[in-house]
Design an enzyme around this catalytic site. Structure first.
Site, PDB file in Angstrom:
ATOM      1  CG  LEU A   1      -1.320  -2.128  -1.361  1.00 51.44           C
ATOM      2  CD1 LEU A   1      -2.286  -2.787  -0.388  1.00 51.44           C
ATOM      3  CD2 LEU A   1      -0.013  -2.900  -1.409  1.00 51.44           C
TER       4      LEU A   1
ATOM      5  CG  ASP B   1      -0.982 -11.101  -4.962  1.00 47.75           C
ATOM      6  OD1 ASP B   1      -0.396 -11.363  -3.898  1.00 47.75           O
ATOM      7  OD2 ASP B   1      -0.430 -10.546  -5.921  1.00 47.75           O
TER       8      ASP B   1
ATOM      9  CE1 TYR C   1      -8.827  -5.560 -16.037  1.00 48.31           C
ATOM     10  CE2 TYR C   1      -8.389  -3.213 -16.305  1.00 48.31           C
ATOM     11  CZ  TYR C   1      -8.992  -4.379 -16.746  1.00 48.31           C
ATOM     12  OH  TYR C   1      -9.746  -4.359 -17.894  1.00 48.31           O
TER      13      TYR C   1
END
Length: 256
Positions: free
Chosen positions: A153, A45, A158
């Site tokens: 998304l 990612d 986090y």
């Protein structure tokens, strides 16, 4: 003839995959590092986010396809072992573009930065005091380490680590979550994540940002001397080219 580029992690396996992919696709697509129509990312990612930031000024013309050779591959559709299947799909299928809006962050009504996953105001040196406004209506005065504002998304990134809600794909919303808020008889704040509709504007105001950082995905900058950070969904979107369907739940299960 469509143009393409490959962005990869700086490790031997990803580099070899990039060379192989470029060689196999060059017979049908044109290599173009400046103005690609398709950007293939090989890594995880982090590589995907890096590629989007690299072509941030050309998001209306470039779409992204992720190949997973890294640690996390939530944005990727193919494993590194499926590189030949990807090549066949690219050469023989039209693909479907799925768009997701970026988060636009404005600092003191001047500087703009963008995030795919989230923006965070964090202060590890001292308690950060923030007045939080939503659509110019004050919600609270917050005290703690900081605040995270994420996109759909980014709800699995986090935001998830600070106990924010995971938001299903296709919902154009933003979420605000506390990072280590202070809660006792003197000081209280909402204490729970809040999900806001797509046209919401979140404004964080402080008399003192000394020691605070503004983090947008993996980038960071000091907020010393600043007074206001404003977050909202942008009119810029990241376009992801899907050559095959991978369910949202299947993507979600890669996280645990």
């Amino acid at each position: 003839m469509k143009s393409f580029v490959v962005v990869h992690r700086p490790d031997p396996q990803s580099e070899q995959l990039a060379i192989y992919l470029k060689e196999k696709l060059s017979c049908s697509l044109a290599w173009d590092e400046e103005n690609p129509e398709i950007c293939f990312t090989i890594g995880g990612d982090g590589t995907f986010i890096y590629a989007v930031k690299k072509y941030c000024e050309k998001l209306n013309t470039v779409s992204f396809v992720g190949i997973h050779s890294g640690t996390l591959g939530f944005f990727t559709d193919y494993l590194n072992s499926e590189i030949d299947e990807l090549i066949q799909d690219v050469l023989n299928k039209d693909g479907k573009i799925v768009e997701s809006q970026l988060l636009e962050v404005t600092i003191d009504q001047k500087e703009k930065v963008y995030a795919i996953n989230e923006m965070r105001v964090e202060n590890s040196i001292r308690t950060q005091i923030l007045d939080i406004y939503i659509n110019d209506e004050k919600l609270e005065t917050y005290r703690g380490t900081g605040i995270c504002v994420c996109t759909q998304l980014g709800s699995t990134a986090y935001n998830r680590s600070v106990q924010g809600a995971i938001i299903q794909e296709g919902l154009p919303v933003i979420q605000v979550a506390e990072i280590a808020g202070i809660h006792h008889r003197e000081f209280q704040s909402l204490g729970s994540p809040i999900v806001l509709k797509e046209d919401s504007v979140v404004r964080l105001v402080s008399d003192n940002f000394e020691g605070a950082l503004l983090c947008t995905d993996s980038n960071s900058q000091k907020l010393d001397g600043k007074s206001e950070v404003v977050c909202q969904l942008s009119n810029r979107s990241v376009r992801m080219m899907r050559y095959r369907h991978v369910s949202y739940l299947e993507r979600l299960k890669t996280l645990f």
